[in-house]
Design an enzyme around this catalytic site. Structure first.
Site, mmCIF file in Angstrom:
data_model
loop_
_atom_site.group_PDB
_atom_site.id
_atom_site.type_symbol
_atom_site.label_atom_id
_atom_site.label_comp_id
_atom_site.label_asym_id
_atom_site.label_seq_id
_atom_site.Cartn_x
_atom_site.Cartn_y
_atom_site.Cartn_z
ATOM 1 N N ASP A 15 0.795 -1.227 0.069
ATOM 2 C CA ASP A 15 -0.046 0.086 0.100
ATOM 3 C C ASP A 15 0.923 1.195 0.041
ATOM 4 O O ASP A 15 0.636 2.071 0.868
ATOM 5 C CB ASP A 15 -0.975 0.166 1.041
ATOM 6 C CG ASP A 15 -1.794 -1.252 1.323
ATOM 7 O OD1 ASP A 15 -2.032 -1.674 0.440
ATOM 8 O OD2 ASP A 15 -1.860 -1.616 2.600
ATOM 9 N N GLU A 187 -11.245 0.744 -4.040
ATOM 10 C CA GLU A 187 -10.668 1.445 -2.823
ATOM 11 C C GLU A 187 -9.305 2.272 -3.129
ATOM 12 O O GLU A 187 -9.000 2.380 -4.185
ATOM 13 C CB GLU A 187 -10.333 0.131 -1.758
ATOM 14 C CG GLU A 187 -9.456 -0.995 -2.589
ATOM 15 C CD GLU A 187 -9.506 -2.230 -1.507
ATOM 16 O OE1 GLU A 187 -10.149 -2.383 -0.692
ATOM 17 O OE2 GLU A 187 -8.728 -2.892 -1.995
#
Length: 529
Positions: A15, A187
């Protein structure tokens, strides 16, 4: 020409949020249930990276005792504006069943190395929060909306709300600006402004083998957003060495070149990514019709990428991977489970030159384990330690561990058995099923140090021990530890393999173990026996 070799951050570093401030580049990555929270890295050339101090080092910023496996810190977002670094992060408290308790916070600092402020609570409506600084001075936070209702998709879209730094809270109406595409699981939103458009970058397809990056744009911050006609702009196809490509973040160099940092996974046996999800970088450009494209054509990640053309290579001196525990502070690569290092359970000063671990709760505990570990960053590695430990019963254990979470680990531990006395054995937990893998000759001397070693070859580990200088003996047979990966469980998992030291005292007597050193060494395949 200088080249970027992917992954730039090997081992569990998912991430990525990438940022440039002047001539300096920074990346923040997720840490989940590992403490301290959020990994930070610094580069001058996007080729060479050094680790920086973690920003979340206090329980007032991050209290994860009791957090679930693969809970804790999800998808930090690092930005900078008007002399301040901003770090958004999620602390996931619940992730099974219908609900997700996902608390989002903001901390700020004038210096990337801290100190970072006490956190400002943002919201709990979903995860992957991202901060956008508009050129009119207003600040906006987007995140994925989580919908728990029966019959509804849990992906409620990307929502946007204004944040007031003066009031230290969210203000004004909430706007649902993007429902996603047919790739689903929208997302990891980031907003950028360029050439009269607001660009919305999201991750879609889930964080596994269908992962992708979607780009959309609008002349209004609130949409509607049109999707790139060639969507996705990044994804991985079968047989690519870099899989799971997605969850990206965009950066422009000081000379006008564009790059994205994104996560990848490198599978070994049976498509298992034992190192976890890692960080890679791709060079990009803007097409004539205003869409982001991967340099070199196509939309797949590349292992070798041209480095920024006008940046000179800049090397750092990174921390030594051999730790003799002679300094009173912990090297930056060390992590603990859910709680900070404290004299209550770990010490570098109680016995100078040694790491002392006081036996804690079991390896199934999500509260107070005594375990210190570092990321496994290489497919071929050797890990070694020396332990002094005098257990009095079978409930007292200490040793060398390969750890993924409370359900998956392989543990070479010293303990005490009624029949054998002090002895060695291997504990393996595979998808939550406990097993003991004992060798025939595992009795140890009653007193003195014992060396322990793990030789790792992709998804196999062979353990050794030594009580005499230079004399190593095998413990058991090679063990397949491919279950130490995101794959294989019904509930999604998101971390990676760690190697380290652990001690348990299930009797509550707090028996301690002393470790003389910890050595981590990458080795070449042809070095191994």
């Amino acid at each position: 020409m200088s080249q970027i070799m992917n992954p730039v951050l090997p081992g569990f570093n998912p991430d990525p949020s990438i940022l440039r401030v002047g001539d300096d580049y920074y990346i923040a990555t997720s840490t989940f249930e590992w403490f301290p929270g959020v990994q930070l890295f610094h580069s001058k050339d996007m080729i060479n990276w050094r680790q920086l101090p973690h920003p979340l080092t206090r329980t007032s910023q991050l209290d994860m005792v009791g957090n679930p496996d693969s809970g804790g810190i999800w998808a930090p977002c690092l930005t900078y504006d008007n002399g301040l670094f901003y770090l958004l992060y999620t602390d996931v408290k619940t992730r099974r069943g219908a609900y997700r308790d996902t608390h989002n916070y903001l901390t700020v600092s004038e210096n990337i190395e801290g100190p970072w402020s006490e956190p400002i609570y943002i919201n709990s409506s979903g995860f992957d929060p991202s901060l956008f600084h508009d050129d009119d001075g207003r600040k906006w936070i987007s995140n994925r909306l989580y919908d728990h209702r029966k019959g509804k998709s849990p992906v409620g879209g990307i929502v946007l709300q204004e944040f007031s730094l003066e009031q230290k809270k969210m203000v004004g109406p909430i706007h649902n600006i993007f429902k996603g595409t047919e790739l689903e699981f929208t997302e990891a939103s980031h907003i950028y402004k360029k050439s009269g458009y607001y660009y919305l970058m999201t991750a879609e397809g889930g964080t596994g083998y269908n992962h992708a990056v979607t780009m959309a744009r609008s002349t209004s911050l609130f949409g509607p957003y049109e999707v790139d006609p060639q969507n996705p702009m990044l994804t991985a196809k079968p047989k690519n060495e870099l899989q799971k490509a997605g969850h990206a973040c965009l950066v422009e160099t000081q000379h006008g070149e564009w790059y994205i940092a994104h996560l990848v996974g490198r599978p070994v046996a049976d498509q298992k990514c034992i190192l976890g999800r890692e960080t890679a970088i791709q060079k990009c450009y803007w097409s004539e019709d205003g869409w982001l494209r991967i340099e070199g054509g196509g939309n797949e990640p590349k292992k070798i990428v041209p480095a920024p053309s006008k940046l000179e290579p800049f090397l750092f001196e990174n921390e030594d991977t051999h730790d003799h525990f002679v300094y009173p502070t912990y090297k930056l690569y060390w992590s603990s489970l859910r709680r900070p290092f404290s004299e209550e359970w770990i010490s570098l000063t109680e016995r100078p030159g040694y790491l002392r671990l006081i036996g804690g709760e079991s390896l199934s505990s999500r509260h107070r384990q005594s375990l210190i570990a570092r990321r496994l960053e290489n497919f071929h590695a050797e890990v070694e330690t020396s332990i002094e430990f005098e257990p009095e019963n079978f409930q007292q254990m200490a040793g060398l561990i390969l750890y993924y979470d409370t359900e998956d680990y392989v543990y070479l531990r010293v303990t005490q058995e009624e029949e054998k006395g002090k002895c060695l054995g291997i504990i393996q937990s595979k998808y939550g099923k406990y097993d003991e893998l004992l060798s025939e000759d595992n009795k140890l001397q009653d007193k003195g140090a014992c060396k322990l070693k793990a030789e790792i070859k992709e998804n196999w580990v062979q353990f050794y021990y030594s009580e005499k200088q230079g004399e190593w003996k095998k413990v058991g047979n090679p063990i397949d530890f491919s279950h130490l990966s995101d794959e294989g469980q019904e509930v999604l998992r998101f971390t990676g393999t760690f190697v380290g030291l652990a001690a348990q005292d299930l009797s509550g007597q707090k028996k301690f173990a002393d470790f003389d050193y910890f050595d981590y060494r990458e080795i070449q395949a042809n070095e191994q026996k």
